[in-house]
Design an enzyme around this catalytic site. Structure first.
Site, PDB file in Angstrom:
ATOM      1  N   HIS A 133      74.467 -17.961  63.757  1.00  0.00           N
ATOM      2  CA  HIS A 133      74.338 -16.816  62.843  1.00  0.00           C
ATOM      3  C   HIS A 133      72.882 -16.783  62.373  1.00  0.00           C
ATOM      4  O   HIS A 133      72.233 -17.828  62.284  1.00  0.00           O
ATOM      5  CB  HIS A 133      75.281 -17.085  61.660  1.00  0.00           C
ATOM      6  CG  HIS A 133      75.459 -15.950  60.707  1.00  0.00           C
ATOM      7  ND1 HIS A 133      74.522 -15.628  59.753  1.00  0.00           N
ATOM      8  CD2 HIS A 133      76.473 -15.069  60.535  1.00  0.00           C
ATOM      9  CE1 HIS A 133      74.958 -14.607  59.031  1.00  0.00           C
ATOM     10  NE2 HIS A 133      76.149 -14.252  59.494  1.00  0.00           N
ATOM     11  N   ASP A 210      76.734 -25.657  59.877  1.00  0.00           N
ATOM     12  CA  ASP A 210      77.114 -24.377  59.287  1.00  0.00           C
ATOM     13  C   ASP A 210      78.621 -24.251  59.488  1.00  0.00           C
ATOM     14  O   ASP A 210      79.084 -23.934  60.593  1.00  0.00           O
ATOM     15  CB  ASP A 210      76.344 -23.248  59.983  1.00  0.00           C
ATOM     16  CG  ASP A 210      76.847 -21.865  59.568  1.00  0.00           C
ATOM     17  OD1 ASP A 210      77.871 -21.787  58.864  1.00  0.00           O
ATOM     18  OD2 ASP A 210      76.217 -20.872  59.972  1.00  0.00           O
ATOM     19  N   GLN A 213      82.693 -20.825  59.308  1.00  0.00           N
ATOM     20  CA  GLN A 213      83.894 -20.372  60.027  1.00  0.00           C
ATOM     21  C   GLN A 213      84.907 -21.482  60.259  1.00  0.00           C
ATOM     22  O   GLN A 213      85.973 -21.218  60.819  1.00  0.00           O
ATOM     23  CB  GLN A 213      83.496 -19.744  61.377  1.00  0.00           C
ATOM     24  CG  GLN A 213      82.620 -18.514  61.275  1.00  0.00           C
ATOM     25  CD  GLN A 213      83.326 -17.317  60.627  1.00  0.00           C
ATOM     26  OE1 GLN A 213      84.549 -17.286  60.481  1.00  0.00           O
ATOM     27  NE2 GLN A 213      82.536 -16.343  60.207  1.00  0.00           N
ATOM     28  N   LYS A 236      84.953 -16.500  52.452  1.00  0.00           N
ATOM     29  CA  LYS A 236      85.597 -16.567  53.767  1.00  0.00           C
ATOM     30  C   LYS A 236      86.845 -17.449  53.727  1.00  0.00           C
ATOM     31  O   LYS A 236      87.458 -17.725  54.755  1.00  0.00           O
ATOM     32  CB  LYS A 236      84.615 -17.115  54.812  1.00  0.00           C
ATOM     33  CG  LYS A 236      83.455 -16.155  55.110  1.00  0.00           C
ATOM     34  CD  LYS A 236      82.585 -16.707  56.188  1.00  0.00           C
ATOM     35  CE  LYS A 236      81.240 -15.998  56.291  1.00  0.00           C
ATOM     36  NZ  LYS A 236      81.320 -14.661  56.870  1.00  0.00           N
ATOM     37  N   CYS A 376      75.394 -10.485  63.069  1.00  0.00           N
ATOM     38  CA  CYS A 376      74.284 -11.390  62.678  1.00  0.00           C
ATOM     39  C   CYS A 376      74.017 -12.449  63.749  1.00  0.00           C
ATOM     40  O   CYS A 376      73.656 -13.581  63.428  1.00  0.00           O
ATOM     41  CB  CYS A 376      74.542 -12.057  61.332  1.00  0.00           C
ATOM     42  SG  CYS A 376      74.623 -10.896  59.985  1.00  0.00           S
TER      43      CYS A 376
END
Ligand code: PLP
Length: 430
Positions: A133, A210, A213, A236, A376
């Site tokens: 991203h 990261d 997700q 999220k 993104c």
């Protein structure tokens, strides 16, 4: 036949969970209840989270830490309890290793600026990947430009997985940090984080994950995976927007200079200098996201109640269903690997229909919310030779019938835009 009818019901969570989410009973179109398949961008909130946020404003709100009155003590207690909930949720050792930030982007920028600014030298390398991203690319580009460090990118294989042979070659004694997503928000690929941390540490590099997700969708354990930094966002994972987390190993956070300056992050201030506060306050300058953090705490309670393993299993069923059906459609290209290597999202591109037009018709005529664009990940899209894709992303409140709605919409849009498009029967290896 309805794709939904072919599913193993025992792997699914009950449909009644949907009733906890007031927004999901909203009609977008008359006769078309909302089919929300944009969860990778932001999930919806259950009543329990909405109530926790309104409760704190109605009964317990004041600024945290500095006050000695009842309301300040009460909101401080709830805010610090939220930190403890996050600690346990990701398996960290100490609550002081959990920093509240505005979100994943802010967390990664904190590490890039603070750790990167203090540690990177000309010629040092930051190893990231082509599937990141923009949040896990641009901050590294910025700090590399400032420090003279060099950014390198791990490529992907034909089927959209991280090319681990290339990773092995790119990793060297010059690598100071590996910055990688645990799940690609475009390809859905689940990356082998444990293998990456063990190889990176053997080469003397730190690892930032990261986890925007992954934390909402599957169990994450920072100690087991031995990650050095982990970033994720509240919005999220059923929580409010405006709050996110940076987890960092205590020894690393301790050695890093403060990022933002101001109130709360200090121990003592003189006119010409200051001494920083201890962790975690050192990295929480100004008034923190108090109510959002308390909302995130309620979201964690809710997720724990359902169970992350069960959520992951449920999403795997939906993903397999969507993948199998989408791979039968002529002129539709699925981005990323087979279901066993991916999480609960499927992005795809049409030969003749632009993603924006497609998403617009799905919304306007079928009440199906999907995301269209570059998500993104512009460099990844460029690499795949497309400028945009459509992404359907699932959460545990989606059911197989939602996949049917998506397929029905796709079929209608295809005949609208490309009447020659037909379904084909093709076996896919997975
Ligand atoms: N990283 C990944 C993999 C994401 O999917 C996202 C959001 O889509 C982000 C980072 C940025 O998250 P936020 O906008 O909450 O900072």
């Amino acid at each position: 036949m309805s794709a939904a009818k072919t599913v193993d019901q025992s792997a699914l969570l009950p449909e009644s969970l949907r009733d906890d989410f007031p927004i999901l009973s909203r009609d977008i179109l008359e006769g078309h209840p909302l089919v929300f398949l944009d969860n990778a961008a932001s999930t919806q909130r259950p009543r329990q989270v909405i109530d926790a946020i309104s409760n704190v404003y109605e009964h317990d709100y004041a600024n945290v830490h500095r006050g000695i009155h009842t309301l300040s003590e009460r909101s401080t207690e709830l805010y610090e309890l939220a930190r403890e909930k996050v600690r346990a949720f990701v398996g960290a050792k100490h609550a002081r290793e959990v920093i509240f930030t505005p979100g994943t982007t802010a967390s990664i920028n904190l590490v890039a600026r603070s750790w990167g600014g203090a540690n990177l030298q000309p010629g040092d390398e930051i190893l990231t990947t082509v599937m990141e991203h923009h949040s896990n690319l641009v901050p590294w580009q910025q700090i590399a430009a400032e420090t003279g460090a060099v950014l390198r990118h791990v490529p992907i294989t034909e089927d959209g997985r991280l090319d681990m042979a290339a990773f092995d070659q790119l990793l060297s004694e010059r690598t100071k940090l590996v910055a990688v997503c645990s799940i690609s928000n475009t390809l859905g690929t689940i990356n082998p984080i444990d293998e990456i941390t063990s190889k990176a540490h053997a080469a003397g590099a730190l690892v930032l994950v990261d986890a925007a997700q992954s934390v909402p969708h599957m169990p994450v354990d920072v100690l087991k995976s031995d990650v050095d930094f982990l970033a994720f966002s509240g919005h999220k994972m059923l929580g409010p927007s405006g709050v996110g987390i940076l987890y960092g190993k205590e020894s690393l956070l301790d050695a890093m200079p403060p990022f933002l300056g101001g109130g709360s992050m200090i121990n003592e201030v003189r006119l010409d200098s200051f001494t920083p506060a201890e962790l975690p306050a050192k990295f929480e300058a100004g008034t923190p996201p108090i109510a959002p953090a308390i909302g995130m705490s309620a979201a964690i309670d809710y997720l724990n109640h359902i169970g992350l393993e069960a959520i992951h299993r449920h999403e795997q069923v939906l993903t397999q269903l969507a993948y199998d059906a989408l791979s039968q459609i002529e002129g539709l290209r699925i981005l990323g690997p087979a279901p066993k290597h991916r999480a609960g999202l499927v992005s795809f591109a049409f030969e003749r229909i632009h993603a924006h037009e497609f998403a617009q018709v799905l919304n306007d005529q079928f009440g199906v919310a999907v995301r269209a664009g570059h998500h993104c990940t512009q460099p990844l899209h460029a690499l795949l030779g497309i400028s945009a894709s459509t992404r359907a992303s699932f959460y545990f409140y989606n059911q197989p019938e939602n996949v049917d709605c998506l397929l029905e919409g796709i079929s209608a849009v295809q005949s609208m835009f490309a009447p020659q498009g037909r379904r084909r029967r093709r076996k896919h290896n997975s």
